[in-house]
Design a protein around this motif. Structure first.
Motif, PDB file in Angstrom:
ATOM      1  N   ARG A 279       0.886  -1.325   0.068  1.00  0.00           N
ATOM      2  CA  ARG A 279      -0.046   0.086  -0.110  1.00  0.00           C
ATOM      3  C   ARG A 279       0.931   1.316   0.095  1.00  0.00           C
ATOM      4  N   ARG A 282       2.973   1.709  -4.181  1.00  0.00           N
ATOM      5  CA  ARG A 282       1.921   1.125  -5.096  1.00  0.00           C
ATOM      6  C   ARG A 282       2.096   0.747  -6.385  1.00  0.00           C
ATOM      7  N   ASP A 283       3.252   0.545  -6.731  1.00  0.00           N
ATOM      8  CA  ASP A 283       3.751   0.106  -7.927  1.00  0.00           C
ATOM      9  C   ASP A 283       4.610  -1.198  -7.886  1.00  0.00           C
ATOM     10  N   ALA A 319      -5.722  -4.150   3.142  1.00  0.00           N
ATOM     11  CA  ALA A 319      -5.575  -3.915   1.904  1.00  0.00           C
ATOM     12  C   ALA A 319      -6.286  -2.472   1.461  1.00  0.00           C
ATOM     13  N   GLU A 322      -6.915  -1.796  -2.103  1.00  0.00           N
ATOM     14  CA  GLU A 322      -5.902  -1.349  -3.229  1.00  0.00           C
ATOM     15  C   GLU A 322      -5.214  -2.697  -3.913  1.00  0.00           C
ATOM     16  N   ILE A 323      -5.304  -3.880  -3.093  1.00  0.00           N
ATOM     17  CA  ILE A 323      -4.602  -4.924  -3.647  1.00  0.00           C
ATOM     18  C   ILE A 323      -5.628  -6.233  -3.841  1.00  0.00           C
ATOM     19  N   ASN A 324      -5.317  -6.953  -4.946  1.00  0.00           N
ATOM     20  CA  ASN A 324      -5.902  -8.051  -5.167  1.00  0.00           C
ATOM     21  C   ASN A 324      -4.961  -9.264  -5.217  1.00  0.00           C
ATOM     22  N   ARG A 340      -0.305  -4.346 -12.420  1.00  0.00           N
ATOM     23  CA  ARG A 340      -0.847  -3.172 -11.691  1.00  0.00           C
ATOM     24  C   ARG A 340      -2.110  -2.906 -12.041  1.00  0.00           C
ATOM     25  N   LYS A 343      -4.558  -4.639 -10.110  1.00  0.00           N
ATOM     26  CA  LYS A 343      -4.183  -4.558  -8.562  1.00  0.00           C
ATOM     27  C   LYS A 343      -3.526  -5.905  -8.003  1.00  0.00           C
ATOM     28  N   ARG A 345      -0.887  -7.280  -7.201  1.00  0.00           N
ATOM     29  CA  ARG A 345       0.421  -7.097  -6.797  1.00  0.00           C
ATOM     30  C   ARG A 345       1.133  -7.687  -5.482  1.00  0.00           C
TER      31      ARG A 345
END
Length: 474
Positions: A279, A282-283, A319, A322-324, A340, A343, A345
């Motif tokens: 988080r 973010r990349d 998360a 923001e994240i899968n 990306r 999501k 990541r």
């Protein structure tokens, strides 16, 4: 005259940095980038005191001539022992983060020296750029590199990430005592059992904490620090406490990283830390592989439903949408940009078949040569590479499989005498240059490559990032 040597291993990966190493009346300064090793000698004749024959080994790191850090330990030229100072314990040597670069270091105390272990103290120091966002920097959003498959990357890995502190083991010792821990090791570790048989009458339970330090602790930085150093692949072995102690209330009844039957980091703590890092960055993309090598059946393995519940809870609670979670298919077939965009990541793998360079005999080494010799034998099998989910290059030695070395490590167990730490510098200075020079040619471009190491350091990450850059350019 009596003396004691210190073998130093350095790696400089950034410009305008120098490392100064010194003992009484001898000093060496390194400025060139790359790998270097050399020895310094604490000579009793160079110590002015007639009664106190301790000489200080010191290293200092400078940037543009300004001192960034100074670390030291006193070495007795007569007995060979090292004590005092800032490097007296593994736990006292965390990586140092300074603006745009990172200093990682560690010290192995050789004591009087016992074959086949090193006779000289071993100190490693790496100074490399800050790799908190190395995937982002190599493949920035919108760049041509981002359009390349994720599997082009070479991912640095902290071996046995969950064994980075004594927190869980210390709680276990307080509740059940050292004798119980020794019993667990005897039940589940055949090598340890054979060595203990040779220590008849030796009070193993009294030095249980130091034994765990010497045999099980493979990292010394926090999870957050390992991620900031640059780790992007982790293997985690989640299981419950051994049946013989699970009901005794030493630790909460949940999943822990297991090193044989010795518990380390909680699985929930690990997932929370990884998600928190993603988080904040973010990349970046992280791969986690679950497996249970060496975990005894008496440490209950999680069911499929329990594994699913742990990851769902972590995503739900931490998360923030923001994240899968991705999987092996995503790792093998998606581009960095696609991961990306979706999501994905955090890529979760479960017992995926790998082509690993590790063998019990090859990695049971003090000097690392057998590890390097095994690299081409394994990697030249292109068919095996294509059949594997990914390629795992293991740089760390497993000197605990050398019975004589393990015996001395247990008898002299202490917080700087880890048999695993004894091999760090010398092995890295053989394995990492080999990987730097050969992985691009030896490893399939269509397979993710993992570069794994004990005591994660900047040199391991610097080599992996450099290889990633070259593979992305193809």
């Amino acid at each position: 005259m009596p003396s004691k040597g210190v073998q130093a291993f350095t790696y400089i990966g950034v410009p305008n940095v120098s490392i100064e190493l010194s003992v009484p009346k001898q000093s060496i300064t390194r400025r060139d980038q790359g790998f270097w090793s050399g020895s310094l000698e604490v000579e009793s004749r160079n110590i002015d005191s007639f009664f106190n024959k301790k000489g200080r080994f010191t290293f200092k790191v400078f940037h543009h001539g300004k001192q960034i850090t100074e670390q030291w330990i006193d070495v007795n030229a007569i007995t060979g022992n090292a004590s005092g100072g800032t490097m007296e314990s593994i736990a006292d040597t965390p990586s140092i983060f300074h603006h745009d670069f990172i200093i990682s270091y560690g010290l192995y105390e050789a004591g009087p020296g016992h074959e086949p272990l090193p006779n000289q103290h071993q100190c490693y120091i790496t100074v490399t750029r800050n790799y908190s966002k190395w995937v982002t920097n190599l493949a920035p959003p919108g760049s041509e590199e981002e359009k390349k498959p994720f599997h082009r990357l070479v991912l640095p890995s902290a071996h046995d990430v969950g064994m980075n502190s004594m927190e869980s083991s210390a709680a276990l010792l307080r509740k059940v005592g050292g004798a119980a821990v020794a019993t667990l090791l005897k039940r589940t570790d055949n090598t340890f059992c054979r060595v203990v048989d040779k220590l008849s009458g030796y009070p193993i339970e009294l030095i249980a904490p130091n034994i765990i330090y010497s045999l099980s602790i493979t990292q010394k930085d926090s999870l957050e620090s390992m991620l900031r150093i640059g780790a992007r692949y982790f293997e985690f072995r989640p299981a419950r406490l051994h049946n013989s102690i699970r009901s005794r209330g030493a630790l909460p009844d949940k999943l822990y990283f297991m090193h044989s039957a010795i518990p380390g980091m909680g699985y929930d703590t690990f997932l929370q830390g990884v998600i928190k890092f993603l988080r904040a960055n973010r990349d970046e993309i992280i791969v986690v592989q679950l497996r249970w090598d060496g975990v005894p059946s008496d440490c209950a393995h999680p069911s499929s439903e329990e594994k699913k519940q742990y990851i769902e809870n972590a995503i739900r609670d931490h998360a923030g949408g923001e994240i899968n979670v991705g999987n092996l298919d995503d790792m093998k077939h998606r581009t960095i940009a696609e991961l990306r965009r979706d999501k994905k990541r955090l890529l979760m793998l479960d017992s995926v078949n790998t082509l690993s360079t590790y063998t019990d005999d090859g990695n049971a080494t003090i000097n690392g040569q057998s590890i390097v010799d095994a690299f081409p034998r394994v990697l030249d099998d292109r068919g095996a590479q294509r059949r594997a989910g990914f390629v795992l290059i293991q740089c760390q030695a497993t000197a605990t499989n050398i019975q004589k070395a393990l015996l001395h490590s247990i008898k002299d167990a202490g917080v700087t005498t880890s048999v695993l730490l004894a091999t760090k510098g010398v092995c890295d200075h053989k394995t990492l240059p080999w990987c730097r020079d050969n992985v691009v040619d030896k490893c399939e471009l269509g397979k993710t490559v993992v570069l794994m190491n004990d005591w994660l350091d900047g040199a391991t990450v610097d080599v992996a990032a450099g290889l990633s850059r070259r593979r992305l350019a193809k």
